[in-house]
Design a protein around this motif. Sequence first.
Motif, PDB file in Angstrom:
ATOM      1  N   ALA A 107       0.814  -1.280   0.052  1.00 31.13           N
ATOM      2  CA  ALA A 107      -0.207  -0.190   0.020  1.00 31.13           C
ATOM      3  C   ALA A 107       0.967   1.263   0.123  1.00 31.13           C
ATOM      4  CB  ALA A 107      -0.817  -0.124   0.988  1.00 31.13           C
ATOM      5  N   THR A 108       1.868   1.097  -0.894  1.00 28.04           N
ATOM      6  CA  THR A 108       2.822   2.249  -0.790  1.00 28.04           C
ATOM      7  C   THR A 108       3.084   2.714  -2.409  1.00 28.04           C
ATOM      8  OG1 THR A 108       5.360   2.597  -0.496  1.00 28.04           O
ATOM      9  CG2 THR A 108       4.656   0.542  -0.675  1.00 28.04           C
ATOM     10  N   ASP A 109       3.624   3.963  -2.320  1.00 26.98           N
ATOM     11  CA  ASP A 109       4.130   4.474  -3.731  1.00 26.98           C
ATOM     12  C   ASP A 109       5.624   4.077  -3.905  1.00 26.98           C
ATOM     13  OD1 ASP A 109       3.236   5.938  -5.804  1.00 26.98           O
ATOM     14  OD2 ASP A 109       3.801   7.813  -5.051  1.00 26.98           O
ATOM     15  N   ASN A 110       6.269   3.459  -3.219  1.00 28.85           N
ATOM     16  CA  ASN A 110       7.864   3.174  -3.165  1.00 28.85           C
ATOM     17  C   ASN A 110       7.952   2.002  -4.101  1.00 28.85           C
ATOM     18  OD1 ASN A 110       8.280   5.201  -1.310  1.00 28.85           O
ATOM     19  ND2 ASN A 110       8.438   3.804   0.278  1.00 28.85           N
ATOM     20  N   THR A 111       6.929   1.373  -4.755  1.00 31.05           N
ATOM     21  CA  THR A 111       7.162   0.221  -5.493  1.00 31.05           C
ATOM     22  C   THR A 111       7.433   0.765  -6.981  1.00 31.05           C
ATOM     23  OG1 THR A 111       4.839  -0.151  -5.742  1.00 31.05           O
ATOM     24  CG2 THR A 111       6.023  -1.365  -4.077  1.00 31.05           C
ATOM     25  N   PHE A 112       7.023   2.062  -7.218  1.00 29.16           N
ATOM     26  CA  PHE A 112       7.179   2.574  -8.682  1.00 29.16           C
ATOM     27  C   PHE A 112       8.223   2.013  -9.513  1.00 29.16           C
ATOM     28  CE2 PHE A 112       6.637   5.725 -11.850  1.00 29.16           C
ATOM     29  CZ  PHE A 112       5.273   5.393 -12.511  1.00 29.16           C
ATOM     30  N   ASP A 113       9.623   2.375  -9.032  1.00 30.96           N
ATOM     31  CA  ASP A 113      10.659   2.154 -10.016  1.00 30.96           C
ATOM     32  C   ASP A 113      10.905   0.658 -10.118  1.00 30.96           C
ATOM     33  OD1 ASP A 113      11.017   4.954  -9.940  1.00 30.96           O
ATOM     34  OD2 ASP A 113      12.676   4.992  -8.446  1.00 30.96           O
ATOM     35  N   ALA A 114      10.448  -0.025  -9.144  1.00 32.57           N
ATOM     36  CA  ALA A 114      10.685  -1.555  -9.482  1.00 32.57           C
ATOM     37  C   ALA A 114       9.331  -1.730 -10.404  1.00 32.57           C
ATOM     38  CB  ALA A 114      10.217  -2.231  -8.156  1.00 32.57           C
ATOM     39  N   LEU A 131      -1.778   2.864  -5.917  1.00 31.67           N
ATOM     40  CA  LEU A 131      -1.050   4.058  -5.938  1.00 31.67           C
ATOM     41  C   LEU A 131      -0.184   4.502  -7.244  1.00 31.67           C
ATOM     42  CD1 LEU A 131      -0.076   4.407  -2.266  1.00 31.67           C
ATOM     43  CD2 LEU A 131      -1.719   5.819  -3.448  1.00 31.67           C
ATOM     44  N   PRO A 132       0.402   3.370  -7.710  1.00 30.63           N
ATOM     45  CA  PRO A 132       0.991   3.433  -8.803  1.00 30.63           C
ATOM     46  C   PRO A 132       0.477   4.114 -10.081  1.00 30.63           C
ATOM     47  CG  PRO A 132       1.588   1.424  -8.027  1.00 30.63           C
ATOM     48  CD  PRO A 132       0.547   2.040  -7.067  1.00 30.63           C
ATOM     49  N   LEU A 133      -0.903   3.569 -10.127  1.00 27.59           N
ATOM     50  CA  LEU A 133      -1.928   4.082 -11.151  1.00 27.59           C
ATOM     51  C   LEU A 133      -2.505   5.390 -11.290  1.00 27.59           C
ATOM     52  CD1 LEU A 133      -3.847   0.640 -11.870  1.00 27.59           C
ATOM     53  CD2 LEU A 133      -1.853   1.782 -13.161  1.00 27.59           C
ATOM     54  N   THR A 134      -2.414   6.038  -9.807  1.00 26.66           N
ATOM     55  CA  THR A 134      -2.981   7.261  -9.470  1.00 26.66           C
ATOM     56  C   THR A 134      -2.119   8.499  -9.410  1.00 26.66           C
ATOM     57  OG1 THR A 134      -2.932   6.632  -7.269  1.00 26.66           O
ATOM     58  CG2 THR A 134      -5.069   6.238  -8.386  1.00 26.66           C
ATOM     59  N   ARG A 135      -0.754   7.966 -10.017  1.00 30.68           N
ATOM     60  CA  ARG A 135       0.044   9.400 -10.032  1.00 30.68           C
ATOM     61  C   ARG A 135      -0.079  10.151 -11.158  1.00 30.68           C
ATOM     62  NH1 ARG A 135       6.447   8.304  -9.256  1.00 30.68           N
ATOM     63  NH2 ARG A 135       6.356   7.490  -7.267  1.00 30.68           N
ATOM     64  N   PRO A 216      -8.952   5.765   9.877  1.00 27.55           N
ATOM     65  CA  PRO A 216     -10.066   5.889   9.050  1.00 27.55           C
ATOM     66  C   PRO A 216     -10.142   6.910   8.273  1.00 27.55           C
ATOM     67  CG  PRO A 216     -10.496   5.417  11.615  1.00 27.55           C
ATOM     68  CD  PRO A 216      -9.011   5.697  11.367  1.00 27.55           C
ATOM     69  N   ARG A 217      -9.219   7.873   8.492  1.00 27.68           N
ATOM     70  CA  ARG A 217      -9.103   9.109   7.835  1.00 27.68           C
ATOM     71  C   ARG A 217      -8.965   8.921   6.168  1.00 27.68           C
ATOM     72  NH1 ARG A 217      -6.199  13.115  12.011  1.00 27.68           N
ATOM     73  NH2 ARG A 217      -5.164  10.903  12.097  1.00 27.68           N
ATOM     74  N   GLU A 218      -8.201   7.840   5.775  1.00 32.52           N
ATOM     75  CA  GLU A 218      -7.635   7.410   4.706  1.00 32.52           C
ATOM     76  C   GLU A 218      -9.226   7.212   3.754  1.00 32.52           C
ATOM     77  OE1 GLU A 218      -5.579   6.725   1.964  1.00 32.52           O
ATOM     78  OE2 GLU A 218      -4.666   8.213   3.317  1.00 32.52           O
ATOM     79  N   ASP A 219     -10.214   6.456   4.690  1.00 32.49           N
ATOM     80  CA  ASP A 219     -11.583   6.204   4.043  1.00 32.49           C
ATOM     81  C   ASP A 219     -12.539   7.266   3.954  1.00 32.49           C
ATOM     82  OD1 ASP A 219     -11.295   3.217   3.967  1.00 32.49           O
ATOM     83  OD2 ASP A 219     -10.796   3.613   5.951  1.00 32.49           O
ATOM     84  N   LEU A 220     -12.492   7.931   5.322  1.00 33.23           N
ATOM     85  CA  LEU A 220     -13.325   9.023   5.406  1.00 33.23           C
ATOM     86  C   LEU A 220     -13.190  10.546   4.634  1.00 33.23           C
ATOM     87  CD1 LEU A 220     -13.929   8.858   9.374  1.00 33.23           C
ATOM     88  CD2 LEU A 220     -15.438   8.030   7.580  1.00 33.23           C
ATOM     89  N   SER A 221     -11.943  10.473   4.178  1.00 35.59           N
ATOM     90  CA  SER A 221     -11.506  11.630   3.498  1.00 35.59           C
ATOM     91  C   SER A 221     -12.233  11.502   2.105  1.00 35.59           C
ATOM     92  CB  SER A 221     -10.110  11.727   3.372  1.00 35.59           C
ATOM     93  OG  SER A 221      -9.403  10.813   2.451  1.00 35.59           O
ATOM     94  N   GLY A 222     -12.653  10.466   1.714  1.00 38.40           N
ATOM     95  CA  GLY A 222     -13.086  10.146   0.299  1.00 38.40           C
ATOM     96  C   GLY A 222     -11.689   9.770  -0.838  1.00 38.40           C
ATOM     97  N   ARG A 223     -10.409   9.940  -0.064  1.00 36.60           N
ATOM     98  CA  ARG A 223      -9.438   9.874  -0.987  1.00 36.60           C
ATOM     99  C   ARG A 223      -9.246   8.426  -1.712  1.00 36.60           C
ATOM    100  NH1 ARG A 223      -6.025  12.801   2.531  1.00 36.60           N
ATOM    101  NH2 ARG A 223      -5.696  10.644   3.485  1.00 36.60           N
ATOM    102  N   ASP A 224      -9.837   7.615  -0.869  1.00 41.14           N
ATOM    103  CA  ASP A 224      -9.640   5.969  -1.601  1.00 41.14           C
ATOM    104  C   ASP A 224     -10.694   5.751  -2.607  1.00 41.14           C
ATOM    105  OD1 ASP A 224      -8.269   3.461  -1.311  1.00 41.14           O
ATOM    106  OD2 ASP A 224     -10.207   2.697  -0.642  1.00 41.14           O
ATOM    107  N   VAL A 225     -11.768   6.452  -2.585  1.00 44.36           N
ATOM    108  CA  VAL A 225     -13.003   6.410  -3.312  1.00 44.36           C
ATOM    109  C   VAL A 225     -12.472   7.194  -4.505  1.00 44.36           C
ATOM    110  CG1 VAL A 225     -15.165   6.880  -4.011  1.00 44.36           C
ATOM    111  CG2 VAL A 225     -14.835   5.940  -1.697  1.00 44.36           C
TER     112      VAL A 225
END
Length: 364
Positions: A107-114, A131-135, A216-225
Amino acid sequence: MTSQHLVPVILLGVGGVGRALIQQILARRDYHVSQYGVRLEIVAVADRNGACVAPQGLSESELRTIVEHKAGGGYLADLSFGYYQHNVRDIVDLEAHANTIVVDVTATDNTFDALLLARERRAGIVLANKLPLTRPLEKSSPLWQYPRLRYETTVGSAVPVITTAQRLAASGERIERVQGSFSGTLGYIMTAIEEGMAFSKAVLRAKELGYTEPDPREDLSGRDVARKALILARTLGWKVEMADIRVQSLFPEEWATWPLEDFLAELPALDADFFSWRNVSQARHEALRYVAKLTPDQITVGLEFVPQTSPLGRLQGTDNLVEFYTEYYDPQPLALQGRGAGVEATASGVLSDIIQLALASSSA
Ligand SMILES: NC(=O)c1ccc[n+]([C@@H]2O[C@H](COP(=O)([O-])OP(=O)(O)OC[C@H]3O[C@@H](n4cnc5c(N)ncnc54)[C@H](OP(=O)(O)O)[C@@H]3O)[C@@H](O)[C@H]2O)c1
């Protein structure tokens, strides 16, 4: 004897989904060999600071040890056959070639170069990680344009939302609108409020049940949706950026930086608003839902009152619903509904992506 096509798998991330995936690969290995002639060999597993690597494939007992150790909260580097690493790109560099499938269930952006390196090697790529697809498109387009990429579980878990969107896009049929409830967590919270539970209590209950992210702010912020909406829109061929999406957060902006305990303690301050919205909606025979709405011109993600008798209004608990309104599916949409989260279902969707890529490369 059945001839076997050996497919090396590099697994980035061994949390809930990663562990379920290892167990499913082991449990279904004979089936995949007999049904498809494909034998998946996990050649590397990585967590945030360590890895276990075996070019001929980790043994079943090593894989079971990994699952048990990670479920107990340990790190791979602590295992006798593990080591420290701080960049999963090195593992891809070491192990990936055209036959390999690199699976990102972190659940990280750090895999992008890999992942870019995996693409360079012509390896298959499977993502549950959004995350890699939402850059920004400028950065992520090498992934979007890569034919050996699968990412079905990033939207709606194992419900085949992405495949459906790809098929509609491929036909050239006009897509007028896509809408739905893309978050099992927010679906659960909305249903609980409808049944009379206070918003703050519904959030805590969802957290206890493991439906929310640790914060839970990850969900409640609407960011994940919003991330899911972005992935779906880009799948339909719409050139959209995250900044183009109008996202309604379920809490005041200034709470975003508070320590988690302070945030949770303050949640009851929002209960009155949700009670009154619930009362208004019930008086109007409507239901309160957290809805994503996509058109070629605009994407919004936020609270909506919908008729109680509509498919969105009837939706209960953690189920997801995605409705496609198109040239041919209108006024009745093409609708997909089902469990939109859960590690087992997600792992099963990831495994299906892996097998499809393996079959595509063995027949190429
Ligand atoms: N759970 C679901 O129902 C569901 C549904 C659809 C999609 N997804 C997506 O699937 C992914 C995995 O979900 P999950 O529930 O399994 O998450 P999780 O339990 O938090 O596991 C995440 C894993 O990623 C590892 N990780 C973190 N940073 C890393 C790095 N830099 N390099 C390598 N590994 C790293 C973590 O390592 P440590 O073990 O060392 O912490 C952990 O093993 C997420 O992107 C999620 O959004 C989940």
